[in-house]
Design a protein around this motif. Structure first.
Motif, short mmCIF file in Angstrom:
data_model
loop_
_atom_site.label_atom_id
_atom_site.label_comp_id
_atom_site.label_asym_id
_atom_site.label_seq_id
_atom_site.Cartn_x
_atom_site.Cartn_y
_atom_site.Cartn_z
N LEU A 31 0.84 -1.20 0.00
CA LEU A 31 0.00 0.00 0.00
C LEU A 31 0.87 1.25 0.00
O LEU A 31 0.63 2.19 -0.77
CB LEU A 31 -0.91 -0.01 1.22
CG LEU A 31 -1.74 1.28 1.45
CD1 LEU A 31 -2.67 1.53 0.28
CD2 LEU A 31 -2.52 1.19 2.76
N PHE A 32 1.88 1.27 0.84
CA PHE A 32 2.78 2.44 0.88
C PHE A 32 3.56 2.58 -0.42
O PHE A 32 3.84 3.71 -0.86
CB PHE A 32 3.73 2.33 2.08
CG PHE A 32 3.14 2.86 3.36
CD1 PHE A 32 3.24 4.20 3.67
CD2 PHE A 32 2.50 2.02 4.25
CE1 PHE A 32 2.69 4.71 4.85
CE2 PHE A 32 1.95 2.51 5.43
CZ PHE A 32 2.04 3.86 5.73
N GLN A 33 3.92 1.46 -1.04
CA GLN A 33 4.61 1.53 -2.33
C GLN A 33 3.69 2.13 -3.39
O GLN A 33 4.11 2.93 -4.23
CB GLN A 33 5.10 0.15 -2.75
CG GLN A 33 6.15 -0.46 -1.85
CD GLN A 33 7.32 0.47 -1.62
OE1 GLN A 33 7.94 0.96 -2.56
NE2 GLN A 33 7.63 0.72 -0.36
N PHE A 34 2.44 1.72 -3.36
CA PHE A 34 1.46 2.26 -4.31
C PHE A 34 1.29 3.77 -4.11
O PHE A 34 1.22 4.54 -5.08
CB PHE A 34 0.11 1.55 -4.13
CG PHE A 34 -1.01 2.14 -4.94
CD1 PHE A 34 -1.11 1.90 -6.30
CD2 PHE A 34 -1.96 2.96 -4.33
CE1 PHE A 34 -2.14 2.45 -7.05
CE2 PHE A 34 -2.99 3.52 -5.07
CZ PHE A 34 -3.07 3.26 -6.44
N LEU A 35 1.25 4.20 -2.85
CA LEU A 35 1.09 5.63 -2.56
C LEU A 35 2.32 6.43 -3.00
O LEU A 35 2.20 7.63 -3.31
CB LEU A 35 0.86 5.83 -1.06
CG LEU A 35 -0.45 5.26 -0.49
CD1 LEU A 35 -0.49 5.40 1.03
CD2 LEU A 35 -1.66 5.93 -1.13
N SER A 36 3.48 5.78 -3.03
CA SER A 36 4.70 6.47 -3.44
C SER A 36 4.87 6.51 -4.96
O SER A 36 5.69 7.30 -5.47
CB SER A 36 5.93 5.76 -2.83
OG SER A 36 5.89 5.82 -1.42
N GLU A 38 3.12 7.63 -7.51
CA GLU A 38 2.87 8.91 -8.17
C GLU A 38 3.96 9.93 -7.83
O GLU A 38 4.39 10.70 -8.69
CB GLU A 38 1.51 9.46 -7.76
CG GLU A 38 1.12 10.75 -8.47
CD GLU A 38 -0.27 11.23 -8.11
OE1 GLU A 38 -0.65 12.31 -8.57
OE2 GLU A 38 -0.97 10.52 -7.35
N ASP A 64 11.91 9.32 -0.09
CA ASP A 64 10.57 8.73 -0.14
C ASP A 64 10.65 7.21 -0.09
O ASP A 64 9.77 6.56 0.49
CB ASP A 64 9.85 9.16 -1.41
CG ASP A 64 8.34 8.97 -1.30
OD1 ASP A 64 7.73 9.66 -0.46
OD2 ASP A 64 7.80 8.11 -2.01
N SER A 68 8.76 5.03 2.68
CA SER A 68 7.80 3.98 2.30
C SER A 68 8.16 2.63 2.91
O SER A 68 7.32 1.72 2.95
CB SER A 68 7.74 3.86 0.78
OG SER A 68 8.92 3.27 0.24
N ASN A 71 7.59 3.43 7.40
CA ASN A 71 6.23 3.47 7.93
C ASN A 71 5.62 2.09 8.14
O ASN A 71 5.16 1.78 9.24
CB ASN A 71 5.34 4.33 7.03
CG ASN A 71 5.68 5.81 7.13
OD1 ASN A 71 5.84 6.34 8.22
ND2 ASN A 71 5.81 6.48 6.01
#
Length: 259
Positions: A31-36, A38, A64, A68, A71
């Motif tokens: 999830l954090f990788q997906f958020l990063s 963009e 970043d 990622s 967290n």
């Protein structure tokens, strides 16, 4: 010793709870990788258009990537606590003492299994994170990965993950309760997140485990909460937390009954 480690490895990885926690950790990590994703693309676009320099883009991408991993990596405390507490929850600790009468050897085998598992997950996470960063920037982020600090950065990530698995493991062995070990770790984390200690003394705050991890992996520009020491200080503090809790757990485990 090898037989004890082999026995602990087999016992640990037949526990459904270990794999459930591992799966949950991977889900949060992805999830954090997906958020990063963009952010990586935007940073690469600014570099390509000349809005930022190579050095600025590399610093942003590295920061970043570390965030990622940092967290979701906080949740490694759950993994260490579950590995240590499974036998207490099922009442099998006495059987383990019979199988491995030397309790120090029993604790050491638990520590080694947890550390090896954390190391393996750390390598996998870092490989996935860097691969996704490269994919999202069409190769522009190569300099952020291969800038001479690759192995040093990987080493910091692995130290963070191993320490965050081991110090809750030590707390859980001390308390003989998985939940108590997790709660104790979370209390230390809340002291950092609420900045209660930092407002009084940043120097003392730097000795808390979450603050040490933040100081090890992140720069002040990468986090809304300012770092309170450098990465070397963070590495030493995290190592001390892992070693001290495990040693104390070994001493206490050796002296008390096996019930």
């Amino acid at each position: 010793m090898i037989a004890a480690i082999r026995s602990e490895w087999t016992k640990t990885f037949t526990l459904p709870s270990v794999w459930i926690i591992t799966g949950a950790l991977f889900a949060v990590f992805l999830l954090f990788q997906f958020l990063s994703f963009e952010f990586y693309s935007e940073t690469a676009a600014r570099l390509t258009s000349g809005e930022s320099t190579q050095a600025q883009a590399v610093a942003l991408l590295q920061g970043d990537l570390m965030a990622s991993i940092f967290n979701p990596g906080i949740l490694f405390t759950l993994l260490g606590a579950v590995i240590a507490g499974a036998e207490f929850r099922t009442g099998q600790f006495g059987m383990s003492v019979v199988a491995v009468p030397n309790r120090i050897r029993l604790v050491v085998s638990k520590v080694l299994v947890a550390a090896l598992f954390a190391l393996a997950l750390g390598v996998i996470w870092y490989a996935i994170g860097t691969s996704l960063m490269l994919a999202s920037t069409n190769g522009v982020a190569v300099a952020a990965v291969l800038n001479g600090d690759f192995f040093a950065t990987l080493g910091r990530v692995l130290l963070f993950m191993v320490a965050f698995a081991l110090f809750p493991l030590g707390l859980t062995l001390l308390t003989r309760r998985t939940l108590t070990g997790v709660i104790a770790a979370m209390v230390f984390f809340m002291l950092t997140l609420t900045q209660v200690v930092a407002m009084v003394s940043p120097a003392v705050d730097a000795f808390l485990p979450l603050s040490a991890a933040r100081n090890l992996l992140l720069n002040s520009d990468d986090t809304p909460v300012p770092t309170t020491a450098g990465p070397v200080h963070g590495a030493l503090v995290l190592t001390a937390w892992a070693v001290l809790t495990v040693v104390l757990a070994a001493v206490v485990t050796k002296r008390r009954d096996a019930s």
